[in-house]
Design an enzyme around this catalytic site. Structure first.
Site, PDB file in Angstrom:
ATOM      1  N   TYR A 109       0.814  -1.221   0.000  1.00 21.06           N
ATOM      2  CA  TYR A 109       0.000   0.000   0.000  1.00 21.06           C
ATOM      3  C   TYR A 109       0.846   1.269   0.000  1.00 21.06           C
ATOM      4  O   TYR A 109       0.701   2.127   0.876  1.00 21.06           O
ATOM      5  CB  TYR A 109      -0.954   0.011   1.209  1.00 21.06           C
ATOM      6  CG  TYR A 109      -1.692  -1.288   1.394  1.00 21.06           C
ATOM      7  CD1 TYR A 109      -2.751  -1.624   0.559  1.00 21.06           C
ATOM      8  CD2 TYR A 109      -1.306  -2.191   2.377  1.00 21.06           C
ATOM      9  CE1 TYR A 109      -3.406  -2.834   0.705  1.00 21.06           C
ATOM     10  CE2 TYR A 109      -1.963  -3.407   2.525  1.00 21.06           C
ATOM     11  CZ  TYR A 109      -3.004  -3.722   1.677  1.00 21.06           C
ATOM     12  OH  TYR A 109      -3.649  -4.919   1.814  1.00 21.06           O
ATOM     13  N   TYR A 141     -12.545  -6.884   5.929  1.00 25.69           N
ATOM     14  CA  TYR A 141     -11.362  -7.009   5.076  1.00 25.69           C
ATOM     15  C   TYR A 141     -11.135  -8.490   4.797  1.00 25.69           C
ATOM     16  O   TYR A 141     -11.088  -9.298   5.727  1.00 25.69           O
ATOM     17  CB  TYR A 141     -10.110  -6.406   5.738  1.00 25.69           C
ATOM     18  CG  TYR A 141      -8.898  -6.630   4.869  1.00 25.69           C
ATOM     19  CD1 TYR A 141      -8.664  -5.829   3.756  1.00 25.69           C
ATOM     20  CD2 TYR A 141      -8.014  -7.685   5.131  1.00 25.69           C
ATOM     21  CE1 TYR A 141      -7.584  -6.063   2.923  1.00 25.69           C
ATOM     22  CE2 TYR A 141      -6.924  -7.923   4.292  1.00 25.69           C
ATOM     23  CZ  TYR A 141      -6.719  -7.113   3.191  1.00 25.69           C
ATOM     24  OH  TYR A 141      -5.663  -7.354   2.365  1.00 25.69           O
ATOM     25  N   ASP A 184     -14.049 -16.005   7.873  1.00 25.39           N
ATOM     26  CA  ASP A 184     -12.678 -15.662   7.519  1.00 25.39           C
ATOM     27  C   ASP A 184     -11.887 -15.560   8.821  1.00 25.39           C
ATOM     28  O   ASP A 184     -11.920 -14.533   9.504  1.00 25.39           O
ATOM     29  CB  ASP A 184     -12.666 -14.341   6.740  1.00 25.39           C
ATOM     30  CG  ASP A 184     -11.255 -13.904   6.362  1.00 25.39           C
ATOM     31  OD1 ASP A 184     -10.289 -14.466   6.922  1.00 25.39           O
ATOM     32  OD2 ASP A 184     -11.127 -12.996   5.513  1.00 25.39           O
ATOM     33  N   LYS A 238      -2.237 -16.506   7.466  1.00 24.56           N
ATOM     34  CA  LYS A 238      -1.425 -15.772   8.446  1.00 24.56           C
ATOM     35  C   LYS A 238      -0.651 -16.668   9.430  1.00 24.56           C
ATOM     36  O   LYS A 238       0.377 -17.185   9.067  1.00 24.56           O
ATOM     37  CB  LYS A 238      -2.292 -14.740   9.147  1.00 24.56           C
ATOM     38  CG  LYS A 238      -2.705 -13.616   8.181  1.00 24.56           C
ATOM     39  CD  LYS A 238      -2.979 -12.286   8.850  1.00 24.56           C
ATOM     40  CE  LYS A 238      -2.935 -11.170   7.842  1.00 24.56           C
ATOM     41  NZ  LYS A 238      -4.236 -10.699   7.377  1.00 24.56           N
TER      42      LYS A 238
HETATM   43  C1  PLP Z   1      -4.749 -10.709   5.995  1.00 23.42           C
HETATM   44  C2  PLP Z   1      -6.122 -11.096   5.757  1.00 23.42           C
HETATM   45  C3  PLP Z   1      -6.525 -11.637   4.523  1.00 23.42           C
HETATM   46  C4  PLP Z   1      -5.591 -11.750   3.343  1.00 23.42           C
HETATM   47  O1  PLP Z   1      -4.562 -12.678   3.545  1.00 23.42           O
HETATM   48  P1  PLP Z   1      -3.232 -12.575   2.639  1.00 23.42           P
HETATM   49  O2  PLP Z   1      -2.418 -13.744   3.076  1.00 23.42           O
HETATM   50  O3  PLP Z   1      -2.629 -11.262   2.902  1.00 23.42           O
HETATM   51  O4  PLP Z   1      -3.670 -12.731   1.227  1.00 23.42           O
HETATM   52  C5  PLP Z   1      -7.839 -12.020   4.404  1.00 23.42           C
HETATM   53  N1  PLP Z   1      -8.698 -11.903   5.424  1.00 23.42           N
HETATM   54  C6  PLP Z   1      -8.348 -11.406   6.618  1.00 23.42           C
HETATM   55  C7  PLP Z   1      -9.335 -11.326   7.736  1.00 23.42           C
HETATM   56  C8  PLP Z   1      -7.046 -10.975   6.831  1.00 23.42           C
HETATM   57  O5  PLP Z   1      -6.689 -10.446   8.006  1.00 23.42           O
END
Ligand code: PLP
Length: 705
Positions: A289, A417, A518, A547
């Site tokens: 970014y 997000y 997510d 992550k």
């Molecule tokens: C970081 C994140 C993503 C994206 O994961 P990347 O490995 O960066 O592609 C998706 N959803 C959430 C909630 C996140 O914190």
């Protein structure tokens, strides 16, 4: 003394000078490993004891485990007695008379060998004895090689590694000793115990093991001292040899970090390299970014260990970000290093089409054992965003196969997000996300109001009504709802009531809508539960993870689905493939590291660690709510958020001020937040809270209460 490295010759006269100054060493501890049994550990210990005592130091020689009738302490004691040296204490902690490996010797002696923790405790107590009265130098001599079993069958190296003592490796000068020495070094390095120096006894000449080992291991100084006399002769003359004394002096200086390698003459050259490195970064590398025209400041990192990030300029920062939620075990973790190294020795990668491997099946089993109930089918992929793409694809394909292709939209909430790829972007917050830029190219999804902010879950509105009316109205076109359970991360670090998720689960079932959680940010313990879904005691139909999956070592994601989903996706005759298959799917290296990371997490006290981080963050951050500029302070698990009323005018300055305070945080929008590694100490965490408080003081005006 044979100095293997050319620059050690140069240093000789400096050593001569030091030898006339008796207080070279103040107080220190040294662990002595041998590349094998019988390579001269004890004579090296004797020479060190002699060197130290004759220069006015007090020494304790500790042999934690000893087998055989004559102890190594006896041998050293004889030498000291012959020389009239009395300033030495001996401690042999566990002694089994039979001359064989400690475990069998203990068994022969009918003794119950100590557990590893008790063994370590005994060493720690022995190291501490008498340390209050006067400074002492303490030598701890191990038994056999690093991978020789201790009394409890655990490798010596694994027994001692947690003590974190500075170590010396005595090399094997015999035929076959090059391999033994390099293997011993690598085994120690893999356990973060890399010896600071390798010392050979009697390995001289151009074709010696010492020279070969130095060639193989340029990163560590290798030194040789003269051969010892035959057993029949006393060591008295040998320890008095100048080359032996020089060798000992050098050992002690290296142990104390006083011989920093060639740094001095490289200093100038290094600075040039550093400037060039930063210029390449600034001119040619995109950061997350950022603009390439006005890139913003970056700090160059040399290495990281535990919860400390070391910058190229030598400063160490306490890490409050866990590298964007990932590094839950901190950095340079022996268990994960070992998993990576072992896997590299097998294969780093093979394609997953038509092939499989143990790292993938092991990881799948571990994930399913700990995932919310009902999730049974694992799709391994490259990253968090890709796992979101896969989950969306699964949902759309599910309804297509059910003959309801009109159910092709995704419902979600504002302030979410889910990643930066196109499908994921389409469900990110439509105002604060990237929708305005890519509007024309993004799938049109449905957005409800975000859940209400709440950390007190016993009362209050959870804000579900907006989602409720959206779904009731539009469920005919909705394939799935995607949501970050309990914490909306990058969209504002918003914590909400899990009752929202219970209502959502119920409504999705009633209206025939799939539910995707997510858990990319929240998974693996971050919120105080292994997965945030557990706060609500509900299971999604599909869960996305990423992550912290690999403990922050490398990228890996997964979408884990229920059987209902996997069967639906496969169509009525079960033959429809799921149309996704990344090149690096199931990458064995990433899977091995992930498996080791999950094991490490589950074997350790992660729950109490996260709990105490939570308590400390509440204690230390809550008072900041009194600041006029602070809108809200909220804490859940190992997440602490200070939300400001307005975004700081110069976020770059705030960032730099935090670095000056010795911590690494990345303020974002209106929030300054931390989600540290779970292994952070309470002192380190206080550094983080303290730094947040102090930048608030310096950069943001205080309320006139
Ligand atoms: C970081 C994140 C993503 C994206 O994961 P990347 O490995 O960066 O592609 C998706 N959803 C959430 C909630 C996140 O914190």
């Amino acid at each position: 003394m044979l100095a293997i490295r050319p620059h050690l010759h140069v240093r000789r006269h400096a050593l001569q000078f030091l030898r006339f100054h008796s207080k070279v060493v103040t107080c220190s501890e040294l662990l002595i490993y041998g590349a094998n049994t019988d390579v001269g550990k004890t004579v090296v210990s004797a020479a060190l004891c002699h060197y130290l005592i004759t220069r006015g130091h007090a020494v304790t020689y500790i042999k934690p485990v000893q087998t055989g009738s004559e102890t190594d302490a006896d041998a050293i004691s004889r030498l000291c007695t012959a020389e009239g040296l009395s300033n030495i204490a001996f401690e042999t902690l566990f002694h089994y008379p039979s001359p064989e490996s400690p475990a069998s010797a203990a068994e022969k002696a009918g003794a119950i060998p100590p557990e590893d923790a008790a063994f370590r405790q005994a060493v720690v107590e022995s190291l501490a004895r008498g340390s209050l009265t006067a400074p002492r130098f303490r030598l701890v001599e191990t038994a056999g090689g690093p991978l020789s079993p201790g009394p409890n069958h655990t490798f010596q190296a694994d027994i001692y590694a947690p003590l974190g003592l500075t170590s010396l490796l005595v090399g094997d000068a015999r035929l076959g000793g090059i391999s033994a020495t390099v293997c011993a070094y690598e085994a120690l390095k893999a356990r973060k115990q890399a010896p600071k120096m390798i010392l050979f006894v009697g390995s001289e000449g151009q074709h010696s093991n010492a020279v070969a080992v130095q060639r193989a291991l340029p990163e560590v100084p290798v030194v040789s001292i003269p051969q010892v006399p035959p057993l029949s002769e006393p060591l008295t003359n040998w320890v008095a040899l100048k080359d032996v004394a020089d060798g000992m002096s050098q050992v002690l200086r290296v142990m104390k970090g006083e011989i920093p390698g060639d740094e001095e003459h490289l200093q100038g050259a290094k600075q040039e390299v550093q400037v060039e490195h930063l210029q390449i970064d600034q001119n040619h590398l995109w950061h997350p970014y950022t603009s390439m025209v006005k890139p913003g400041r970056v700090w160059s990192v040399r290495s990281a260990e535990g919860c400390l990030i070391q910058l190229e300029d030598g400063r160490r920062l306490v890490d409050g970000m866990a590298s964007w939620w990932c590094a839950i075990h901190g950095y340079n973790v022996p268990e994960l290093n070992a998993a990576a190294a072992n896997q590299l020795g097998q294969m780093s990668h093979v394609m997953f089409g038509g092939l499989t491997h143990r790292p993938a099946t092991l990881l799948a089993k571990q994930l399913l054992d700990c995932a919310p109930e009902g999730l049974t089918q694992v799709f391994l992929c490259d990253s968090g965003s890709v796992s979101v793409e896969v989950a969306l694809k699964m949902s759309l394909q599910y309804w297509a196969m059910k003959g309801k292709p009109s159910k092709c939209r995704i419902a979600t909430v504002q302030r979410g997000y889910h990643g930066d790829t196109f499908g994921a972007m389409s469900v990110c917050d439509p105002v604060r996300g990237m929708h305005t830029l890519f509007k024309g190219a993004l799938a049109q999804q449905l957005f409800a109001e975000p859940p209400e902010l709440s950390t007190d879950w016993s009362t209050g509105d959870d804000g579900f009504s907006s989602m409720e009316s959206l779904l009731k109205e539009r469920h005919q076109e909705v394939a799935a709802v995607i949501i970050e359970p309990v914490v909306q991360g990058a969209g504002g670090m918003r914590i909400y009531n899990p009752s929202y998720l219970q209502k959502l689960r119920k409504l999705c079932d009633e209206l025939d809508v799939l539910l995707i959680f997510d858990e990319i940010a929240t998974g693996f313990g971050r919120t105080g539960k292994l997965f945030a879904a557990e706060h609500a005691q509900v299971s999604p139909d599909i869960m996305c993870i990423g992550k912290a999956l690999t403990g922050g070592y490398c990228t890996l994601g997964a979408a884990i689905a229920s059987e209902k989903v996997s069967h639906g996706v496969s169509g009525p005759d079960g033959r429809q493939p799921l149309m996704h298959g990344p090149t690096f799917m199931g990458n064995p290296l990433a899977c091995s590291i992930a498996a080791a990371s999950i094991q490490l997490l589950l074997d350790g006290p992660w729950h109490s660690r996260v709990k105490s981080i939570e308590e400390q963050l509440v204690r230390e951050l809550r008072p900041l709510a009194a600041y006029a500029e602070v809108e809200d302070v909220r804490v859940l698990g190992a997440i602490g958020v200070v939300e400001l009323k307005t975004a700081p005018a110069e976020p770059q300055k705030l960032q730099a001020a935090l670095v000056d305070q010795g911590v690494w945080l990345r303020p974002f929008g209106r929030t300054i937040y931390t989600m540290p590694p779970f292994v952070i100490s309470s002192e380190e965490l206080s550094r983080i809270s303290g730094a947040i408080a102090s930048v608030l003081d310096a950069h943001i005006p205080r309320s006139a209460e």
